[in-house]
Design an enzyme around this catalytic site. Structure first.
Site, PDB file in Angstrom:
ATOM      1  N   TYR A  51      -2.016  -0.085  10.303  1.00  0.00           N
ATOM      2  CA  TYR A  51      -2.097  -0.554   8.924  1.00  0.00           C
ATOM      3  C   TYR A  51      -0.931  -0.176   7.897  1.00  0.00           C
ATOM      4  O   TYR A  51      -0.196  -1.155   7.203  1.00  0.00           O
ATOM      5  CB  TYR A  51      -3.260  -0.305   8.355  1.00  0.00           C
ATOM      6  CG  TYR A  51      -3.522  -0.610   6.797  1.00  0.00           C
ATOM      7  CD1 TYR A  51      -4.001  -2.086   6.397  1.00  0.00           C
ATOM      8  CD2 TYR A  51      -3.244   0.077   5.624  1.00  0.00           C
ATOM      9  CE1 TYR A  51      -4.208  -2.545   5.184  1.00  0.00           C
ATOM     10  CE2 TYR A  51      -3.596  -0.102   4.435  1.00  0.00           C
ATOM     11  CZ  TYR A  51      -4.002  -1.604   3.967  1.00  0.00           C
ATOM     12  OH  TYR A  51      -4.149  -1.778   2.931  1.00  0.00           O
ATOM     13  N   SER A  99       0.848  -1.184   0.144  1.00  0.00           N
ATOM     14  CA  SER A  99      -0.017   0.008   0.097  1.00  0.00           C
ATOM     15  C   SER A  99       0.999   1.254   0.086  1.00  0.00           C
ATOM     16  O   SER A  99       1.970   1.099   0.606  1.00  0.00           O
ATOM     17  CB  SER A  99      -0.808  -0.001   1.372  1.00  0.00           C
ATOM     18  OG  SER A  99      -1.609   1.231   1.178  1.00  0.00           O
TER      19      SER A  99
END
Length: 242
Positions: free
Chosen positions: A151, A137
């Site tokens: 995250y 990501s």
């Protein structure tokens, strides 16, 4: 040799788009998914329509036994040639101080431990010419303050996993790369409690819009294709300029 690829989290979003893209490129596919039987069946039906073989296997990627079952099912399609490590979760968006321990553990278990276990299984089975693509990501370098720092930290670990494993497996002729999407229009935003995030975040994306799953799938397909045979240890950012 016919390509046989395992995709985790393959029933929706980026995973489903990647499965369809790879099927069109000639891959047979083993689709791991969590619980949506109908969605997984729909992806398999689309793959069959493209003339490729496919199997959908319910698999919790934090459970080594279920991972082994997924890869064993893939072996029925032929020798494994690739893994797309895609199964992932977020947790409710919010400040770091509001993070709950159970949400933290779930994010780490699925997005890091699950990736490690699946990559390990693939490393046992892949031979020269094989490849792994980890879905990372853009959060890994942005940090995601006020949203989900935990995250982002786990996705940074994904990048490190990619680089280290690429170096370890290179002597065996196995490539390991990652794709780092930015804000992509998928259901993951609903899961994090902000279903319209892809639209509301558009103003801070240099290209002025959220990405689409097919745009990430194209990057994965390139990394698994013949034009990327000298590419390993790379993190390919698909984030609209973020």
């Amino acid at each position: 040799m016919t390509a046989v690829t395992v995709i985790t989290g393959g029933s929706r979003g980026i995973g489903a788009a990647t499965a369809r893209r790879l099927a069109a490129a000639g891959h047979h596919l083993a689709i791991g998914y969590h619980r949506d039987d109908a969605a997984a069946a729909a992806v398999v039906a689309d793959i069959h329509r493209l003339g490729r073989r496919a199997v959908a296997v319910p698999a919790d990627t934090t459970d080594p036994t279920q991972i082994d079952r997924l890869f064993t099912a893939a072996a029925d399609l032929g020798p494994l040639t690739a893994l797309v490590n895609n199964a992932g979760v977020t947790s409710p968006i919010g400040p770091f101080t509001a993070l709950r321990p159970d949400d933290l553990r779930r994010v780490v278990d699925v997005n890091l431990i699950g990736y490690v276990l699946c990559a390990q299984q693939a490393a046992h089975r892949l031979t020269r010419g094989g490849a792994i693509v980890n879905i990372s990501s853009a959060a890994a370098t942005l940090g995601s303050p006020g949203e989900y720092i935990h995250y982002a930290a786990v996705k940074a670990a994904t990048d490190t996993l990619t680089i280290g494993l690429a170096k370890e497996l290179a002597p065996r002729g196995i490539r390991v790369n990652a794709v780092a999407p930015g804000i992509i229009r998928t259901d993951i935003h609903t899961d994090s409690g902000v279903p319209d995030r892809a639209d509301t975040a558009a103003g801070r994306i240099p290209l002025g819009r959220a990405g689409e799953p097919d745009e990430v799938a194209g990057a994965v397909a390139w990394l698994l294709g013949p034009d990327a045979t000298y590419t390993t240890g790379a993190v390919l950012r698909v984030a609209g300029g973020l």
